[in-house]
Design an enzyme around this catalytic site. Sequence first.
Site, PDB file in Angstrom:
ATOM      1  CB  SER A 138      -5.537  -2.969  -2.300  1.00 43.98           C
ATOM      2  OG  SER A 138      -5.119  -1.713  -2.808  1.00 43.98           O
ATOM      3  CE1 TYR A 151     -10.215  -0.620  -0.066  1.00 43.83           C
ATOM      4  CE2 TYR A 151      -7.998   0.115  -0.623  1.00 43.83           C
ATOM      5  CZ  TYR A 151      -9.081  -0.700  -0.861  1.00 43.83           C
ATOM      6  OH  TYR A 151      -9.035  -1.619  -1.890  1.00 43.83           O
TER       7      TYR A 151
END
Length: 279
Positions: A138, A151
């Site tokens: 990501s 995260y």
Amino acid sequence: MSSKVVLVTGTSSGIGLASAVAAARAGWATVATLRDPERAGALREAADRAGVSIDVRQLDVTDPDSVTAALDGVIADYGRLDALINNAGAGHVGTIENETVEDVRRVMEVNFFGVVQTTKAALPHLRASGGRLITVTSVGGVVGQPFNEAYCAAKFAVEGFMESLAPVVGRLGVAVSVVEPGAVATEFVNNIDLDPAQVIAAAGDYAEPLRGYVTRTQGQFAHSAQTPEQVADTVMEALTAERPAFRLQTSDWARAFTGTKLADNDGSAVLAITSAYLG
């Protein structure tokens, strides 16, 4: 079988589903795995629409026995593994004062240790085939973002793990790449499994900044998100390029965003330095 074999994790929806279909369309023997095979309906429908055959199997990246069984099954049935696409993962929104350390551990278990487990199981077979190890991370693996502490920590860990591993297994013939998407259509609310209004109401002193974050992020996902198929195009670049880059962003926006932190967008300068460590 003459086709090269790729195993993709987390294929019930989104990037994993699109990547599995794209790989099958490109002629790869594609093993699409997911934690619960009963959730494979959308994957099977997409494969049918594309006119391709996909081998759907169970694999829970948080269960070592499941990972071992899946890899053993692929080798027993196909005799080889040419690529692993680590895609399985889960989003998470929260801040540490309002959640438990156990919450953070669960995020790490899925998003980091699941990648470690599948990578470890696949590497002997990827070395044998001179294969590819591809992991969907990501932009949050490069730039830490508000209310994404756990995260982003997991994605940072994945990127550090892969950047450290790349020159080592590269010496043994395995090409390593990480793919860095930004916002991907449908995934923000669905993948974090929360009711924004309920979470904001329970956020106490953090409610107003959380409201701002959720409003901004929902807008970004609604208006400028990529489709899973667009991200899968970049995954396929990592899978099929003669010399794939270590780090690939999936859009101009992702390149600009990560570029605020990374002068070395494709990772080649870092790998040149660390590869030299090996003599």
